[in-house]
Scaffold this motif. Structure first.
Motif, PDB file in Angstrom:
ATOM      1  N   ARG A  88       0.832  -1.213   0.000  1.00 51.68           N
ATOM      2  CA  ARG A  88       0.000   0.000   0.000  1.00 51.68           C
ATOM      3  C   ARG A  88       0.863   1.257   0.000  1.00 51.68           C
ATOM      4  NH1 ARG A  88      -3.461  -1.328   3.408  1.00 51.68           N
ATOM      5  NH2 ARG A  88      -5.231  -1.468   2.020  1.00 51.68           N
TER       6      ARG A  88
ATOM      7  N   ALA B 188       0.826  -4.812  -5.673  1.00 48.67           N
ATOM      8  CA  ALA B 188      -0.313  -5.523  -5.102  1.00 48.67           C
ATOM      9  C   ALA B 188       0.186  -6.498  -4.058  1.00 48.67           C
ATOM     10  CB  ALA B 188      -1.085  -6.283  -6.183  1.00 48.67           C
TER      11      ALA B 188
ATOM     12  N   LYS C 129      -3.648  -2.395  -3.744  1.00 49.21           N
ATOM     13  CA  LYS C 129      -4.723  -3.216  -3.188  1.00 49.21           C
ATOM     14  C   LYS C 129      -4.206  -4.575  -2.695  1.00 49.21           C
ATOM     15  CE  LYS C 129      -8.851  -1.151  -3.926  1.00 49.21           C
ATOM     16  NZ  LYS C 129      -9.936  -1.061  -2.922  1.00 49.21           N
ATOM     17  N   TYR C 130      -4.942  -5.136  -1.751  1.00 53.77           N
ATOM     18  CA  TYR C 130      -4.748  -6.514  -1.296  1.00 53.77           C
ATOM     19  C   TYR C 130      -5.806  -7.377  -1.971  1.00 53.77           C
ATOM     20  CZ  TYR C 130      -5.432 -10.535   1.878  1.00 53.77           C
ATOM     21  OH  TYR C 130      -5.609 -11.793   2.409  1.00 53.77           O
ATOM     22  N   TYR C 131      -5.379  -8.505  -2.531  1.00 55.59           N
ATOM     23  CA  TYR C 131      -6.298  -9.371  -3.279  1.00 55.59           C
ATOM     24  C   TYR C 131      -6.287 -10.793  -2.735  1.00 55.59           C
ATOM     25  CZ  TYR C 131      -6.556  -5.734  -6.872  1.00 55.59           C
ATOM     26  OH  TYR C 131      -6.771  -4.553  -7.555  1.00 55.59           O
TER      27      TYR C 131
ATOM     28  N   PRO D 215     -10.677  -7.983  -4.236  1.00 59.29           N
ATOM     29  CA  PRO D 215     -10.111  -6.975  -3.338  1.00 59.29           C
ATOM     30  C   PRO D 215     -10.926  -6.781  -2.070  1.00 59.29           C
ATOM     31  CG  PRO D 215     -11.433  -5.897  -4.998  1.00 59.29           C
ATOM     32  CD  PRO D 215     -11.523  -7.388  -5.287  1.00 59.29           C
ATOM     33  N   ASP D 216     -10.348  -5.975  -1.163  1.00 61.51           N
ATOM     34  CA  ASP D 216     -11.074  -5.406  -0.021  1.00 61.51           C
ATOM     35  C   ASP D 216     -11.526  -6.431   1.010  1.00 61.51           C
ATOM     36  OD1 ASP D 216     -10.794  -2.906  -1.281  1.00 61.51           O
ATOM     37  OD2 ASP D 216     -12.623  -3.244  -2.437  1.00 61.51           O
TER      38      ASP D 216
ATOM     39  N   LYS E 291      -6.181  -2.072   6.623  1.00 60.57           N
ATOM     40  CA  LYS E 291      -6.722  -0.926   5.886  1.00 60.57           C
ATOM     41  C   LYS E 291      -6.279   0.414   6.472  1.00 60.57           C
ATOM     42  CE  LYS E 291     -10.929  -3.391   4.517  1.00 60.57           C
ATOM     43  NZ  LYS E 291     -12.395  -3.513   4.712  1.00 60.57           N
TER      44      LYS E 291
END
Length: 338
Positions: A232, A244, A300-302, A308-309, A316
């Motif tokens: 991030r 990512a 983003k985190y996948y 995502p999310d 976060k």
């Protein structure tokens, strides 16, 4: 009790790589001709299979396997296995296949000097770096520290990778400027296990200890939470890059097998593994998607594949990732590395 329940949830019901996005390497990996790839931990299950699929379907110019030092025959064996498996495809080869050049780099992420030597060796050989997959990692029930005194999960999974990336970052940024499409990727392999990090996310005051007062799940979770923060913060500070962090899904690897010798919970849940796990070939799809898909949103985190999310509230938290970056700068500067 809540920590035990969370650990059991991740152990038993971790993501099985059944995301909304279908991703088939044979169809979806674009040409990587002329590109250079570096994968840490690429002698192990997930890293090696990532190298195989990228070589088989993308055919980059070179793939660097950065892994623990070993003798010349063992290094050659890793390289030859990747090249052999990359050529052993579905029979669609037309006989004109030009094998990707696979090279081995010695890398012990628990020793700063080794990380420096690895980066220097790479930089002496290359003028570009298009894709970096920070894949290496450990999970262990046993307490311990790195050579420099950091808790071993945090030192290997996060801090060694953070140093390697800082040393290679100027070349990665230069590569973006060299390209017409301006695309260079940093894929950080985290885990759903980041949700088991201790309260508050990262215990900065304890990082240069063995963190013996934490469970192994918390020590592991803390390091994987830090990797999400790394991706991030990279996206915030270097918007020209595509970064990512990914969770590969619930997979049976050599790392999981080793942990079963140390953890009663893992041994007790072993009979359920075939019901909740996928193969390594399926498990690396999120790696490959993040390394090549045009749909990646930087930072983003996948979860698999491309979902995502789903990260925890701590993951976060922009203040936590910013503090982590500043703490990392301070530690590496004190060590004379930046």
């Amino acid at each position: 009790m809540s920590e035990l329940l969370e650990t059991a949830r991740v152990t038993l019901f971790g993501s099985r790589n059944a995301g909304k996005n279908s991703f088939e390497p044979a169809c979806d990996i674009p040409s990587l001709a002329c590109k250079v790839v570096l994968i840490t931990g690429a002698a192990g299950d997930l890293g090696r299979q990532t190298a195989v699929e990228l070589a088989r379907h993308g055919r980059p110019a070179r793939i660097y396997v950065a892994d623990l030092p070993r003798d010349a025959d063992a290094k050659r064996g890793v390289i030859e296995r990747i090249q052999h498996e990359a050529r052993s495809d579905d029979g669609s080869n037309d006989g004109k296949y030009e094998a990707t050049d696979v090279r081995f780099l010695d890398l012990d992420l628990t020793v700063f000097e080794s990380v420096q030597k690895c980066a220097a060796e790479f930089l002496a050989q290359e003028e570009r770096l298009d894709i970096v997959v920070l894949n290496a990692g450990i999970i262990s029930n046993r307490v311990g520290t790195t050579k420099e005194g950091y808790e071993k999960h945090f030192g290997l999974n996060y801090l060694g990778h953070a140093l390697l990336l800082r040393l290679l970052l100027p070349l990665i940024l230069s590569t973006v400027q060299q390209q017409v499409d301006g695309d260079a990727r940093v894929v950080v392999v985290s885990s759903e296990g980041h949700a088991v990090a201790p309260a508050g996310g990262i215990q900065f005051a304890k990082l240069k200890t063995d963190c013996a007062d934490m469970s192994y799940a918390q020590r592991y979770g803390q390091s994987k939470l830090a990797l999400i923060g790394l991706a991030r913060e990279l996206a915030q500070r270097y918007p020209s890059l595509t970064t990512a962090s990914v969770h590969p899904g619930r997979i049976l690897t050599g790392m999981a097998t080793a942990l079963s010798k140390e953890s009663l919970l893992v041994r007790l849940t072993a009979p359920l593994a075939p019901l909740v796990c996928v193969s390594v070939v399926i498990g690396i799809k999120n790696h490959l998607w993040a390394a090549t898909s045009p749909d990646v949103v930087s930072g983003k985190y996948y979860e698999p594949v491309g979902v995502p999310d789903k990260e925890s509230n701590d993951a976060k938290n922009p203040d936590l990732s910013r503090r982590l970056w500043e703490w990392t700068d301070q530690e590496l500067q004190l060590a004379g590395l930046l």
